[in-house]
Write an enzyme that holds these catalytic residues in place. Sequence first.
Site, short mmCIF file in Angstrom:
data_model
loop_
_atom_site.label_atom_id
_atom_site.label_comp_id
_atom_site.label_asym_id
_atom_site.label_seq_id
_atom_site.Cartn_x
_atom_site.Cartn_y
_atom_site.Cartn_z
N ARG A 1 0.77 -1.17 -0.01
CA ARG A 1 0.13 0.11 -0.05
C ARG A 1 0.97 1.37 -0.15
O ARG A 1 0.67 2.27 -0.79
CB ARG A 1 -1.01 0.01 1.13
CG ARG A 1 -1.86 -1.05 1.18
CD ARG A 1 -2.90 -1.28 2.13
NE ARG A 1 -3.75 -0.14 2.75
CZ ARG A 1 -4.67 0.06 3.68
NH1 ARG A 1 -4.23 -1.12 4.66
NH2 ARG A 1 -5.35 1.11 4.13
N SER B 1 -18.45 4.75 3.15
CA SER B 1 -19.34 3.83 3.54
C SER B 1 -20.23 4.02 4.77
O SER B 1 -21.21 3.84 5.03
CB SER B 1 -18.97 2.50 3.19
OG SER B 1 -17.76 2.17 4.37
N GLU C 1 -22.54 6.49 -4.41
CA GLU C 1 -23.73 5.81 -4.15
C GLU C 1 -24.18 5.96 -2.74
O GLU C 1 -23.25 6.73 -1.88
CB GLU C 1 -23.35 4.42 -4.36
CG GLU C 1 -22.38 3.78 -3.62
CD GLU C 1 -22.12 2.34 -3.70
OE1 GLU C 1 -21.59 1.70 -2.36
OE2 GLU C 1 -22.24 1.58 -4.76
N HIS D 1 -7.06 7.29 12.07
CA HIS D 1 -6.83 5.85 11.98
C HIS D 1 -5.08 5.77 11.42
O HIS D 1 -4.78 4.68 11.39
CB HIS D 1 -7.57 5.14 10.81
CG HIS D 1 -8.94 5.07 11.20
ND1 HIS D 1 -10.05 4.75 10.27
CD2 HIS D 1 -9.73 5.09 12.29
CE1 HIS D 1 -11.31 4.86 10.89
NE2 HIS D 1 -11.06 4.94 11.91
N CYS E 1 10.06 0.56 22.50
CA CYS E 1 9.92 1.75 23.23
C CYS E 1 8.91 2.59 22.62
O CYS E 1 8.76 3.79 23.24
CB CYS E 1 11.35 2.48 22.90
SG CYS E 1 11.61 3.01 21.01
N CYS F 1 7.30 1.68 17.44
CA CYS F 1 8.03 0.67 17.96
C CYS F 1 7.55 -0.29 18.98
O CYS F 1 6.86 0.58 20.06
CB CYS F 1 9.58 1.08 18.60
SG CYS F 1 10.79 -0.15 19.63
#
Length: 272
Positions: free
Chosen positions: A71, A214, A240, A124, A135, A132
């Site tokens: 991605r 959505s 939509e 998100h 740490c 990490c």
Amino acid sequence: MSETSRERFQSTLCRARKIAVLTGAGVSAESGIPTFRGAGGLWRRYEATSLASPEAWQRDPGLVWEFYNHRRERALGCAPNPGHHALAQLEAWWREAGRVFTLITQNIDGLHEQAGSRSPVRLHGSLWQVRCLSCESVTENRDVPITPAFAGSGSPDPEAPARRFTAAELPRCRCGGVLRPHVVWFGEALQESDLAAAAAGVEGCDLLLVVGTSAVVYPAAGFVPMAKRHGALIAEVNVEPSAISGLCDVVFTGGSGAILPSLLDVTPARAP
Ligand code: BV8
Ligand code: ZN
């Protein structure tokens, strides 16, 4: 002659002192980034949502990094589209006019920032940050591949040979700890500071614009009924109907890259 949706939206917008925008994967679709529920929502035989989970990481962190590395690689080749730019422009006008503008995104691709949006609330997380596990430090990381071992990996082809990556091949922190993508996986809590910033941006807003989602993932989708409760005008741009279309006062059907530039071509009305 009844006011059209566009007229109603633009007359409310230009008078609005405080506006909030909630975006999802659809705002990046015209940039070439597949959505979760669209055809691209599948990577090999995996639902994107199934790999975005602590369980998948427990099972095979190499596979999860192969998914996110893929991605990152794809997002690197994509640029913001006119929808991202229209939102960044609207923000600039609103800030110049001393008004309040909050962009809340579920996207981790970084295209809003590339378009000039200043400090969107990233509910998100980000594809370009790593954390990490030892740490807990969070750092910017734009290495593609994430480590040399991932070069040439990540093909979405279901027939692609499954590779097991060893612990030594996973990205490492300076402290030696394993690095994971700094994104919020399903079943994980969002950062309190992001939730608070989003709620502050929605609370008391005059208008909430919902673009390309959505609206089935929570708590992100919960900001729409929150805005509705205090009487904000709710507007949606989507190709939509979504799970919140029923809550909307005005709905604009089509690609956000095509619709937003003219729909948002509104400067704040001078105070009377
Ligand atoms: C949590 C980062 C608790 C990783 C993501 C209440 C009810 C039901 C379920 C729950 C609930 N509360 C919590 C849950 C569980 C879960 C959830 O919501 N499940 C859903 C599936 C029912 N939520 C969680 O797990 C959250 N965490 O609740 O923790 C907790 C609390 C305390 C302590 C411990 C735990 C975490 C959720 C975040 C998960 N991470 N992403 C990654 O990206 O890899 S979510 C990810 O999926 C995206 O960020 C986004 O949020 C979502 C996908 O939705 P969209 O972005 O909308 O994309 P989608 O493909 O679905 O739709 C695209 C839309 O665009 C469509 O409408 C399409 O028509 C439109 N479109 C397409 N092209 C265009 C367009 N529109 C305009 N123009 C176009 N050109
Ligand atoms: Zn570390």
